[in-house]
Design a protein around this motif. Structure first.
Motif, PDB file in Angstrom:
ATOM      1  N   SER A 163       1.228  -1.072   0.237  1.00 46.34           N
ATOM      2  CA  SER A 163       0.201  -0.164  -0.234  1.00 46.34           C
ATOM      3  C   SER A 163       0.758   0.854   0.144  1.00 46.34           C
ATOM      4  O   SER A 163       1.693   1.412  -0.056  1.00 46.34           O
ATOM      5  N   LYS A 164       0.675   2.662  -0.472  1.00 42.10           N
ATOM      6  CA  LYS A 164       0.547   3.380  -0.177  1.00 42.10           C
ATOM      7  C   LYS A 164       1.078   4.537   1.885  1.00 42.10           C
ATOM      8  O   LYS A 164       2.051   4.782   1.653  1.00 42.10           O
ATOM      9  N   GLU A 165       0.867   3.595   2.113  1.00 49.06           N
ATOM     10  CA  GLU A 165       0.729   3.492   3.474  1.00 49.06           C
ATOM     11  C   GLU A 165       2.448   3.033   4.420  1.00 49.06           C
ATOM     12  O   GLU A 165       3.113   4.022   4.632  1.00 49.06           O
ATOM     13  N   ALA A 166       2.519   1.328   3.695  1.00 48.85           N
ATOM     14  CA  ALA A 166       3.453   0.553   3.945  1.00 48.85           C
ATOM     15  C   ALA A 166       4.729   1.714   3.027  1.00 48.85           C
ATOM     16  O   ALA A 166       5.929   1.280   3.855  1.00 48.85           O
ATOM     17  N   LEU A 167       4.233   2.477   2.169  1.00 45.71           N
ATOM     18  CA  LEU A 167       5.828   3.091   1.375  1.00 45.71           C
ATOM     19  C   LEU A 167       5.850   4.309   1.899  1.00 45.71           C
ATOM     20  O   LEU A 167       7.419   4.608   1.949  1.00 45.71           O
ATOM     21  N   PHE A 168       4.283   4.813   2.827  1.00 45.78           N
ATOM     22  CA  PHE A 168       5.241   6.154   3.496  1.00 45.78           C
ATOM     23  C   PHE A 168       6.276   5.934   4.784  1.00 45.78           C
ATOM     24  O   PHE A 168       6.848   6.423   4.327  1.00 45.78           O
ATOM     25  N   LYS A 169       5.579   4.880   5.251  1.00 47.15           N
ATOM     26  CA  LYS A 169       6.471   3.893   6.436  1.00 47.15           C
ATOM     27  C   LYS A 169       7.562   3.660   6.040  1.00 47.15           C
ATOM     28  O   LYS A 169       8.696   4.294   6.736  1.00 47.15           O
ATOM     29  N   ALA A 170       8.556   2.965   5.450  1.00 49.12           N
ATOM     30  CA  ALA A 170       9.507   2.536   4.382  1.00 49.12           C
ATOM     31  C   ALA A 170      10.577   3.638   4.746  1.00 49.12           C
ATOM     32  O   ALA A 170      11.645   4.017   5.162  1.00 49.12           O
ATOM     33  N   VAL A 171       9.794   5.036   3.897  1.00 42.21           N
ATOM     34  CA  VAL A 171      10.143   5.888   3.562  1.00 42.21           C
ATOM     35  C   VAL A 171      10.910   7.297   4.720  1.00 42.21           C
ATOM     36  O   VAL A 171      12.145   7.509   5.232  1.00 42.21           O
ATOM     37  N   ILE A 172      10.179   7.049   5.798  1.00 41.31           N
ATOM     38  CA  ILE A 172       9.979   7.799   7.025  1.00 41.31           C
ATOM     39  C   ILE A 172      11.209   6.803   7.548  1.00 41.31           C
ATOM     40  O   ILE A 172      12.357   7.292   8.370  1.00 41.31           O
ATOM     41  N   GLN A 173      11.320   4.969   8.218  1.00 41.99           N
ATOM     42  CA  GLN A 173      12.327   4.240   8.374  1.00 41.99           C
ATOM     43  C   GLN A 173      13.299   4.396   8.119  1.00 41.99           C
ATOM     44  O   GLN A 173      14.265   4.662   8.837  1.00 41.99           O
ATOM     45  N   GLU A 174      13.489   5.058   7.118  1.00 42.15           N
ATOM     46  CA  GLU A 174      15.003   4.486   5.840  1.00 42.15           C
ATOM     47  C   GLU A 174      15.622   6.308   6.030  1.00 42.15           C
ATOM     48  O   GLU A 174      16.359   6.092   6.547  1.00 42.15           O
ATOM     49  N   GLY A 175      14.700   6.800   5.763  1.00 44.77           N
ATOM     50  CA  GLY A 175      15.622   8.020   5.606  1.00 44.77           C
ATOM     51  C   GLY A 175      15.097   9.315   6.552  1.00 44.77           C
ATOM     52  O   GLY A 175      16.060  10.066   6.909  1.00 44.77           O
ATOM     53  N   VAL A 176      13.992   9.275   7.889  1.00 41.45           N
ATOM     54  CA  VAL A 176      13.942  10.316   8.595  1.00 41.45           C
ATOM     55  C   VAL A 176      14.331  10.095  10.458  1.00 41.45           C
ATOM     56  O   VAL A 176      15.098  10.013  10.745  1.00 41.45           O
ATOM     57  N   VAL A 177      13.483   8.382  10.523  1.00 41.28           N
ATOM     58  CA  VAL A 177      13.748   8.236  11.955  1.00 41.28           C
ATOM     59  C   VAL A 177      16.008   7.736  12.223  1.00 41.28           C
ATOM     60  O   VAL A 177      15.919   7.863  13.297  1.00 41.28           O
ATOM     61  N   PRO A 178      16.435   7.825  10.946  1.00 37.45           N
ATOM     62  CA  PRO A 178      17.857   6.933  11.333  1.00 37.45           C
ATOM     63  C   PRO A 178      18.427   8.743  12.540  1.00 37.45           C
ATOM     64  O   PRO A 178      19.692   8.568  12.537  1.00 37.45           O
ATOM     65  N   VAL A 179      17.902  10.080  11.748  1.00 38.13           N
ATOM     66  CA  VAL A 179      18.412  11.496  11.691  1.00 38.13           C
ATOM     67  C   VAL A 179      18.009  11.703  13.724  1.00 38.13           C
ATOM     68  O   VAL A 179      18.998  11.370  14.020  1.00 38.13           O
ATOM     69  N   VAL A 180      17.046  10.990  13.890  1.00 39.32           N
ATOM     70  CA  VAL A 180      16.227  10.519  15.343  1.00 39.32           C
ATOM     71  C   VAL A 180      16.977  10.623  16.309  1.00 39.32           C
ATOM     72  O   VAL A 180      17.474  10.596  16.587  1.00 39.32           O
ATOM     73  N   LEU A 181      17.612   9.483  15.808  1.00 40.66           N
ATOM     74  CA  LEU A 181      18.532   8.037  16.567  1.00 40.66           C
ATOM     75  C   LEU A 181      19.383   8.942  16.508  1.00 40.66           C
ATOM     76  O   LEU A 181      19.864   8.736  17.274  1.00 40.66           O
ATOM     77  N   GLU A 233      -3.806   7.414   9.837  1.00 38.36           N
ATOM     78  CA  GLU A 233      -2.817   6.677  10.088  1.00 38.36           C
ATOM     79  C   GLU A 233      -1.550   7.193  10.056  1.00 38.36           C
ATOM     80  O   GLU A 233      -0.606   6.914  10.831  1.00 38.36           O
ATOM     81  N   VAL A 234      -1.703   7.729   8.570  1.00 36.91           N
ATOM     82  CA  VAL A 234       0.110   7.887   8.329  1.00 36.91           C
ATOM     83  C   VAL A 234       0.089   9.244   9.565  1.00 36.91           C
ATOM     84  O   VAL A 234       1.276   9.534   9.703  1.00 36.91           O
ATOM     85  N   ALA A 235      -0.493   9.953   9.506  1.00 33.70           N
ATOM     86  CA  ALA A 235       0.069  11.446  10.463  1.00 33.70           C
ATOM     87  C   ALA A 235       0.677  11.089  11.854  1.00 33.70           C
ATOM     88  O   ALA A 235       1.188  11.901  12.553  1.00 33.70           O
ATOM     89  N   GLN A 236      -0.728  10.056  12.467  1.00 36.15           N
ATOM     90  CA  GLN A 236       0.177   9.086  13.856  1.00 36.15           C
ATOM     91  C   GLN A 236       1.363   8.630  13.376  1.00 36.15           C
ATOM     92  O   GLN A 236       2.137   8.152  14.650  1.00 36.15           O
ATOM     93  N   PHE A 237       1.287   7.841  12.525  1.00 38.79           N
ATOM     94  CA  PHE A 237       2.880   6.761  12.205  1.00 38.79           C
ATOM     95  C   PHE A 237       4.293   8.434  12.295  1.00 38.79           C
ATOM     96  O   PHE A 237       4.850   7.957  13.152  1.00 38.79           O
ATOM     97  N   TYR A 238       3.762   9.049  11.881  1.00 41.92           N
ATOM     98  CA  TYR A 238       4.513   9.907  11.819  1.00 41.92           C
ATOM     99  C   TYR A 238       5.280  11.095  12.861  1.00 41.92           C
ATOM    100  O   TYR A 238       6.387  10.577  13.495  1.00 41.92           O
ATOM    101  N   TYR A 239       4.369  10.928  14.236  1.00 43.51           N
ATOM    102  CA  TYR A 239       4.017  11.362  14.938  1.00 43.51           C
ATOM    103  C   TYR A 239       4.782  11.049  16.019  1.00 43.51           C
ATOM    104  O   TYR A 239       5.588  11.721  16.792  1.00 43.51           O
ATOM    105  N   GLU A 240       4.846   9.905  16.418  1.00 48.42           N
ATOM    106  CA  GLU A 240       5.326   8.576  16.976  1.00 48.42           C
ATOM    107  C   GLU A 240       6.422   8.988  16.564  1.00 48.42           C
ATOM    108  O   GLU A 240       7.501   8.620  17.928  1.00 48.42           O
ATOM    109  N   ASN A 241       6.960   8.202  15.625  1.00 48.89           N
ATOM    110  CA  ASN A 241       7.945   8.519  14.970  1.00 48.89           C
ATOM    111  C   ASN A 241       9.550   9.140  15.103  1.00 48.89           C
ATOM    112  O   ASN A 241      10.291   9.045  15.234  1.00 48.89           O
ATOM    113  N   VAL A 242       8.822  10.486  14.292  1.00 47.40           N
ATOM    114  CA  VAL A 242       9.368  11.942  14.450  1.00 47.40           C
ATOM    115  C   VAL A 242       9.077  12.900  15.476  1.00 47.40           C
ATOM    116  O   VAL A 242      10.464  13.857  16.060  1.00 47.40           O
ATOM    117  N   ILE A 243       7.833  13.239  14.746  1.00 46.22           N
ATOM    118  CA  ILE A 243       7.607  14.973  16.243  1.00 46.22           C
ATOM    119  C   ILE A 243       7.409  14.159  17.552  1.00 46.22           C
ATOM    120  O   ILE A 243       8.331  15.176  18.664  1.00 46.22           O
TER     121      ILE A 243
END
Length: 209
Positions: free
Chosen positions: A56-74, A123-133
Motif C-alpha cells: 500500500s501507499k501507507e506502507a511505502l510512506f512508513k518505509a520512507v520515514i523509517q529509511e530516511g528520517v528515523v535514522p536522523v532522530v536516532l 494513520e500516516v500522520a499518527q505514524f509520523y507523529y510517534e516516530n518523528v515529532i
C-alpha cells in the motif's frame, strides 16, 4: 521536435529504489494524488514488482520515514546521550544534525506533506507523529530543561519554547516547497539558520544580575 523516450522497465528493484521514487512523488504531487502505479513507473518497474515489497501507499510512506528520517532522530538521541557541554551547544548540535540529515535534503519536503494531508490520512500522520515529532520534541525538551535546571537558560514553559524553537525551521522548509517559487531571490539557509541560532541564544540565556 524531441520525442520522449519511455523509461525502460526492469524486472527487479531494490526497496530503497522504490522508497526513493515514492519520496520524490509524495513531495511533488502529494500523498493523495500519488498512485502506486506512478511510483512503479518512476522507479522503472512493474506495479507487480512494487507489490512484492509494499502492499500500500501507507506502507511505502512508513518505509520512507523509517529509511530516511528515523535514522536522523536516532543520531540526535545518540548526540544528546553523549553530550558533555553546555545546553545551548547541544541545541546547536541537534539543529545542525536535523538540517544536514533532513532539512538540506529531499526529505525536507515531508513536513509540508504532513501539514497539508495529516487530517485526511490520520494513520500516516499518527505514524509520523510517534516516530518523528514526538521523539524530536523530547530531544529539544530535554536540552531546554537541562539548561533551565543548570541556570544556563531562564525559566520558561518548556512545551511552548519547543514550539517557538522549531517553528522557524519548519517555516524554512515549508516555504522552500511552496511560496519560494514566487521569490526572485532564494533564501540562504546558512544566513537564516545563523540568525535563528543568534536569536535563540539571546532569548534563552539567563539575564545576569
Amino acid at each position: 521536435m524531441s520525442v520522449a523516450i519511455p523509461r525502460k522497465r526492469r524486472k527487479e528493484a531494490r526497496p530503497s529504489e522504490l522508497t526513493a521514487a515514492a519520496l520524490a512523488l509524495f513531495v511533488e504531487k502529494g500523498f493523495a494524488a500519488t498512485r502506486l502505479e506512478d511510483i512503479a513507473q518512476h522507479a522503472g518497474v512493474s506495479k507487480g514488482t512494487l507489490y512484492l515489497y509494499f502492499d500500500s501507499k501507507e506502507a511505502l510512506f512508513k518505509a520512507v520515514i523509517q529509511e530516511g528520517v528515523v535514522p536522523v532522530v536516532l543520531e540526535g538521541e545518540a548526540i544528546a546521550a553523549q553530550h558533555q557541554g553546555t545546553a545551548f551547544a547541544l541545541l546547536e548540535l541537534l539543529l545542525d544534525n536535523w538540517w544536514q540529515g533532513i532539512g538540506g535534503t529531499d526529505y525536507a519536503g515531508i513536513p509540508k506533506l504532513m501539514v497539508a494531508e495529516a487530517r485526511n490520512f490520520p494513520e500516516v500522520a499518527q505514524f509520523y507523529y510517534e516516530n518523528v515529532i514526538r521523539r524530536g520534541r523530547a530531544l529539544f525538551g530535554a536540552a531546554l530543561t537541562r539548561g533551565m535546571d543548570s541556570g544556563e537558560f531562564r525559566r520558561m514553559d518548556v512545551e511552548s519554547t519547543i514550539d517557538v524553537l522549531i517553528a522557524p525551521i519548519l517555516m524554512l522548509v515549508i516555504w522552500r516547497y511552496s511560496m519560494a517559487s514566487c521569490q526572485c531571490k532564494e533564501i540562504d539557509p546558512g544566513v537564516y539558520l545563523s540568525i535563528h541560532r543568534d536569536l535563540l541564544r539571546q532569548g534563552l540565556q539567563r539575564t545576569q544580575v
